[in-house]
Design a protein around this motif. Structure first.
Motif, PDB file in Angstrom:
ATOM      1  N   MET A   1       0.803  -1.526   0.485  1.00 53.96           N
ATOM      2  CA  MET A   1      -0.036  -0.522  -0.367  1.00 53.96           C
ATOM      3  C   MET A   1       1.186   1.620  -0.035  1.00 53.96           C
ATOM      4  O   MET A   1       1.497   1.408   0.729  1.00 53.96           O
ATOM      5  CB  MET A   1      -0.562  -0.046   1.143  1.00 53.96           C
ATOM      6  N   ASN A   2       0.400   2.366  -1.370  1.00 51.23           N
ATOM      7  CA  ASN A   2       1.264   3.383  -1.412  1.00 51.23           C
ATOM      8  C   ASN A   2       0.985   4.544  -0.247  1.00 51.23           C
ATOM      9  O   ASN A   2      -0.473   4.254  -0.026  1.00 51.23           O
ATOM     10  CB  ASN A   2       1.543   3.749  -2.252  1.00 51.23           C
ATOM     11  N   ARG A   3       1.604   5.199   0.136  1.00 47.63           N
ATOM     12  CA  ARG A   3       0.977   6.010   1.588  1.00 47.63           C
ATOM     13  C   ARG A   3       1.448   7.623   0.985  1.00 47.63           C
ATOM     14  O   ARG A   3       3.212   7.834   0.691  1.00 47.63           O
ATOM     15  CB  ARG A   3       0.594   5.962   2.569  1.00 47.63           C
ATOM     16  N   ASP A   4       1.456   8.758   0.718  1.00 46.95           N
ATOM     17  CA  ASP A   4       1.635  10.265   0.732  1.00 46.95           C
ATOM     18  C   ASP A   4       2.386  10.406   2.239  1.00 46.95           C
ATOM     19  O   ASP A   4       1.949  10.917   3.741  1.00 46.95           O
ATOM     20  CB  ASP A   4       1.081  11.151   0.854  1.00 46.95           C
ATOM     21  N   LEU A   5       3.945   9.915   2.663  1.00 44.21           N
ATOM     22  CA  LEU A   5       4.457  10.323   3.646  1.00 44.21           C
ATOM     23  C   LEU A   5       4.780  11.605   3.818  1.00 44.21           C
ATOM     24  O   LEU A   5       4.737  12.121   5.798  1.00 44.21           O
ATOM     25  CB  LEU A   5       6.009   9.364   4.120  1.00 44.21           C
ATOM     26  N   LEU A   6       5.245  12.218   3.837  1.00 45.50           N
ATOM     27  CA  LEU A   6       5.213  13.416   3.481  1.00 45.50           C
ATOM     28  C   LEU A   6       3.768  14.247   4.301  1.00 45.50           C
ATOM     29  O   LEU A   6       4.453  15.011   5.384  1.00 45.50           O
ATOM     30  CB  LEU A   6       5.771  14.500   2.304  1.00 45.50           C
ATOM     31  N   ALA A   7       3.230  14.532   3.288  1.00 45.89           N
ATOM     32  CA  ALA A   7       1.216  14.919   4.105  1.00 45.89           C
ATOM     33  C   ALA A   7       1.312  14.301   5.642  1.00 45.89           C
ATOM     34  O   ALA A   7       1.212  14.773   6.103  1.00 45.89           O
ATOM     35  CB  ALA A   7       0.497  14.760   3.278  1.00 45.89           C
ATOM     36  N   ALA A   8       1.556  12.843   5.311  1.00 46.21           N
ATOM     37  CA  ALA A   8       1.400  12.370   7.007  1.00 46.21           C
ATOM     38  C   ALA A   8       2.329  12.925   8.128  1.00 46.21           C
ATOM     39  O   ALA A   8       1.738  13.425   9.212  1.00 46.21           O
ATOM     40  CB  ALA A   8       1.109  11.043   6.693  1.00 46.21           C
ATOM     41  N   ARG A   9       3.380  13.651   7.435  1.00 49.27           N
ATOM     42  CA  ARG A   9       4.380  13.599   8.585  1.00 49.27           C
ATOM     43  C   ARG A   9       3.748  15.071   8.758  1.00 49.27           C
ATOM     44  O   ARG A   9       3.525  15.404  10.052  1.00 49.27           O
ATOM     45  CB  ARG A   9       6.052  13.682   7.613  1.00 49.27           C
ATOM     46  N   ASP A  10       3.484  15.787   8.127  1.00 50.86           N
ATOM     47  CA  ASP A  10       2.762  17.665   8.449  1.00 50.86           C
ATOM     48  C   ASP A  10       1.799  17.093   8.845  1.00 50.86           C
ATOM     49  O   ASP A  10       1.798  17.909   9.991  1.00 50.86           O
ATOM     50  CB  ASP A  10       2.604  18.310   6.506  1.00 50.86           C
ATOM     51  N   LEU A  11       0.767  16.334   9.119  1.00 49.59           N
ATOM     52  CA  LEU A  11      -0.616  16.308   9.834  1.00 49.59           C
ATOM     53  C   LEU A  11      -0.206  15.605  11.516  1.00 49.59           C
ATOM     54  O   LEU A  11      -0.509  15.959  12.310  1.00 49.59           O
ATOM     55  CB  LEU A  11      -1.318  15.144   9.021  1.00 49.59           C
ATOM     56  N   VAL A  12       0.958  14.864  11.433  1.00 48.50           N
ATOM     57  CA  VAL A  12       1.129  14.570  12.289  1.00 48.50           C
ATOM     58  C   VAL A  12       1.468  15.109  13.218  1.00 48.50           C
ATOM     59  O   VAL A  12       1.658  15.583  14.642  1.00 48.50           O
ATOM     60  CB  VAL A  12       2.278  12.612  12.729  1.00 48.50           C
ATOM     61  N   ALA A  13       2.768  16.222  12.832  1.00 49.51           N
ATOM     62  CA  ALA A  13       3.156  16.897  13.749  1.00 49.51           C
ATOM     63  C   ALA A  13       2.374  17.953  13.986  1.00 49.51           C
ATOM     64  O   ALA A  13       2.688  18.322  15.251  1.00 49.51           O
ATOM     65  CB  ALA A  13       4.430  17.488  12.416  1.00 49.51           C
ATOM     66  N   ALA A  14       1.958  18.479  13.422  1.00 47.93           N
ATOM     67  CA  ALA A  14       0.635  19.736  13.785  1.00 47.93           C
ATOM     68  C   ALA A  14       0.051  18.896  14.588  1.00 47.93           C
ATOM     69  O   ALA A  14      -0.337  19.857  16.075  1.00 47.93           O
ATOM     70  CB  ALA A  14      -0.522  19.780  12.798  1.00 47.93           C
ATOM     71  N   LEU A  15      -0.429  17.400  14.967  1.00 44.16           N
ATOM     72  CA  LEU A  15      -1.125  16.868  16.190  1.00 44.16           C
ATOM     73  C   LEU A  15      -0.272  16.356  17.367  1.00 44.16           C
ATOM     74  O   LEU A  15      -0.358  17.244  18.436  1.00 44.16           O
ATOM     75  CB  LEU A  15      -1.675  15.493  15.531  1.00 44.16           C
ATOM     76  N   ALA A  16       1.151  16.594  17.268  1.00 45.53           N
ATOM     77  CA  ALA A  16       1.584  16.591  18.111  1.00 45.53           C
ATOM     78  C   ALA A  16       1.880  17.407  18.996  1.00 45.53           C
ATOM     79  O   ALA A  16       1.958  18.665  19.719  1.00 45.53           O
ATOM     80  CB  ALA A  16       3.588  16.164  17.769  1.00 45.53           C
ATOM     81  N   VAL A  17       1.948  18.785  17.898  1.00 46.60           N
ATOM     82  CA  VAL A  17       1.847  20.360  18.121  1.00 46.60           C
ATOM     83  C   VAL A  17       1.082  20.652  19.576  1.00 46.60           C
ATOM     84  O   VAL A  17       0.792  21.169  20.528  1.00 46.60           O
ATOM     85  CB  VAL A  17       2.060  21.399  17.350  1.00 46.60           C
ATOM     86  N   ARG A  18      -0.076  20.119  18.788  1.00 50.27           N
ATOM     87  CA  ARG A  18      -1.540  20.593  19.492  1.00 50.27           C
ATOM     88  C   ARG A  18      -1.699  19.563  21.010  1.00 50.27           C
ATOM     89  O   ARG A  18      -2.077  19.977  22.114  1.00 50.27           O
ATOM     90  CB  ARG A  18      -2.904  19.007  19.112  1.00 50.27           C
ATOM     91  N   ALA A  19      -0.935  18.442  21.378  1.00 52.96           N
ATOM     92  CA  ALA A  19      -0.874  17.343  22.134  1.00 52.96           C
ATOM     93  C   ALA A  19       0.128  18.212  22.767  1.00 52.96           C
ATOM     94  O   ALA A  19      -0.307  18.423  24.535  1.00 52.96           O
ATOM     95  CB  ALA A  19      -0.542  15.994  21.736  1.00 52.96           C
ATOM     96  N   GLY A  20       1.074  18.602  22.738  1.00 56.54           N
ATOM     97  CA  GLY A  20       2.177  19.779  22.762  1.00 56.54           C
ATOM     98  C   GLY A  20       1.132  20.895  24.434  1.00 56.54           C
ATOM     99  O   GLY A  20       2.003  21.428  25.340  1.00 56.54           O
ATOM    100  N   GLN A  21       0.256  21.371  23.180  1.00 58.57           N
ATOM    101  CA  GLN A  21       0.167  22.543  24.125  1.00 58.57           C
ATOM    102  C   GLN A  21      -0.844  22.115  24.652  1.00 58.57           C
ATOM    103  O   GLN A  21      -1.279  22.808  26.049  1.00 58.57           O
ATOM    104  CB  GLN A  21      -0.502  23.409  23.271  1.00 58.57           C
ATOM    105  N   LEU A  22      -1.700  21.164  24.995  1.00 57.96           N
ATOM    106  CA  LEU A  22      -2.555  20.421  25.636  1.00 57.96           C
ATOM    107  C   LEU A  22      -1.674  20.121  26.911  1.00 57.96           C
ATOM    108  O   LEU A  22      -2.521  20.743  27.853  1.00 57.96           O
ATOM    109  CB  LEU A  22      -3.455  19.653  25.386  1.00 57.96           C
ATOM    110  N   GLN A  23      -0.533  20.158  26.557  1.00 55.39           N
ATOM    111  CA  GLN A  23       0.134  19.618  27.819  1.00 55.39           C
ATOM    112  C   GLN A  23       0.954  21.464  29.168  1.00 55.39           C
ATOM    113  O   GLN A  23       0.833  21.028  30.017  1.00 55.39           O
ATOM    114  CB  GLN A  23       1.582  19.203  27.644  1.00 55.39           C
TER     115      GLN A  23
END
Length: 258
Positions: A1-23
């Motif tokens: 299965m192919n996956r757009d890793l660059l797009a996934a990285r950007d989405l997950v980086a934004a998600l990590a920032v959200r979790a960090g702000q919660l902390q």
């Protein structure tokens, strides 16, 4: 299965920032729960809330992927892709306000790490990597240090604070402190991320879990850090990382101590 890793990285980086702000937002009102594996293995309600935020978002975007998460919110999948999540690596630092912590997310395709994010909420820094695409701090590429001699090198040390591992860590520190430039104790993911950025020349991590080092290991490797342990690759029992010129001397000292 192919996956757009660059797009996934950007989405997950934004998600990590959200979790960090919660902390950051909940640091003054956190509740510490009962210890887990041992008296120094602590968890807070913020760890759990952060993991739910991350896992819920991953499942919304990739519902058929597996998730392996420290606080137990993972599950199996059918795609061959697995997310490895540590929502708050360095909980004691976070609770006690004595040092850095991070949000760590890695994606594996079968047994191969394909993308990674390590976010430091207090510093506002996000380290990331895509398999074969190099490592970054924010939008800028990063590389390992030039590898000074061991007597000039700054070495990171990470270890689980249970009695048996502390004994092993003490042997490593006794072996390294007199012959290295200096030592810093940092959580495992940031140990590896700092090596990737050239802030640390090398590092040692003892008795970690996969979620502690999966993201940091890919970032470090993509930045040119040499990784090994008892064998030719990193492991949860022992991970030794260093710039290439330094690695043989550091590995020899650590392996002899253990």
């Amino acid at each position: 299965m192919n996956r757009d890793l660059l797009a996934a990285r950007d989405l997950v980086a934004a998600l990590a920032v959200r979790a960090g702000q919660l902390q950051l937002d909940r640091r003054d009102s956190l509740t510490v729960g009962a210890p887990k594996a041992h008296v120094n293995d602590v968890v807070s309600d913020v760890d759990i809330a952060s993991e739910r935020l991350i896992v819920d978002a991953i499942r919304a975007a990739w519902p058929d992927d597996a998730v392996q998460a420290e606080e137990g919110h993972g599950g199996s999948g059918t795609t061959g892709w697995t997310w490895v999540v540590d929502p708050l690596d360095g909980t004691r630092n976070y609770i006690s306000r004595t040092g850095p912590w991070s949000v760590c997310i890695a994606l594996y395709q079968q047994d191969r790490a394909r993308l990674a994010v390590v976010h430091d909420p207090a510093a506002g820094e996000t380290f990331s990597a895509v398999d074969g695409g190099g490592a970054r701090l924010g939008d800028e590429p990063i590389t390992a240090s030039s590898g000074p001699p061991l007597e000039q090198a700054l070495i990171g040390v990470s270890f689980q604070p249970n009695p048996a591992t502390k004994e092993r860590a003490a042997r490593v520190i006794r072996a390294l402190l007199p012959v290295s430039g200096d030592i810093r104790r940092v959580p495992a993911a940031l140990n590896l991320a700092y090596q990737a950025a050239g802030r640390l020349d090398g590092g040692v991590a003892l008795d970690t879990n996969l979620w502690d080092i999966a993201a940091g290991a890919l970032i470090a490797r993509e930045a040119g850090v040499v990784l090994g342990g008892h064998g030719p690759d990193f492991s949860t029992e022992l991970t030794i990382g260093a710039a290439a010129p330094l690695w043989p001397a550091l590995a020899e000292r650590v392996r002899a101590a253990l």
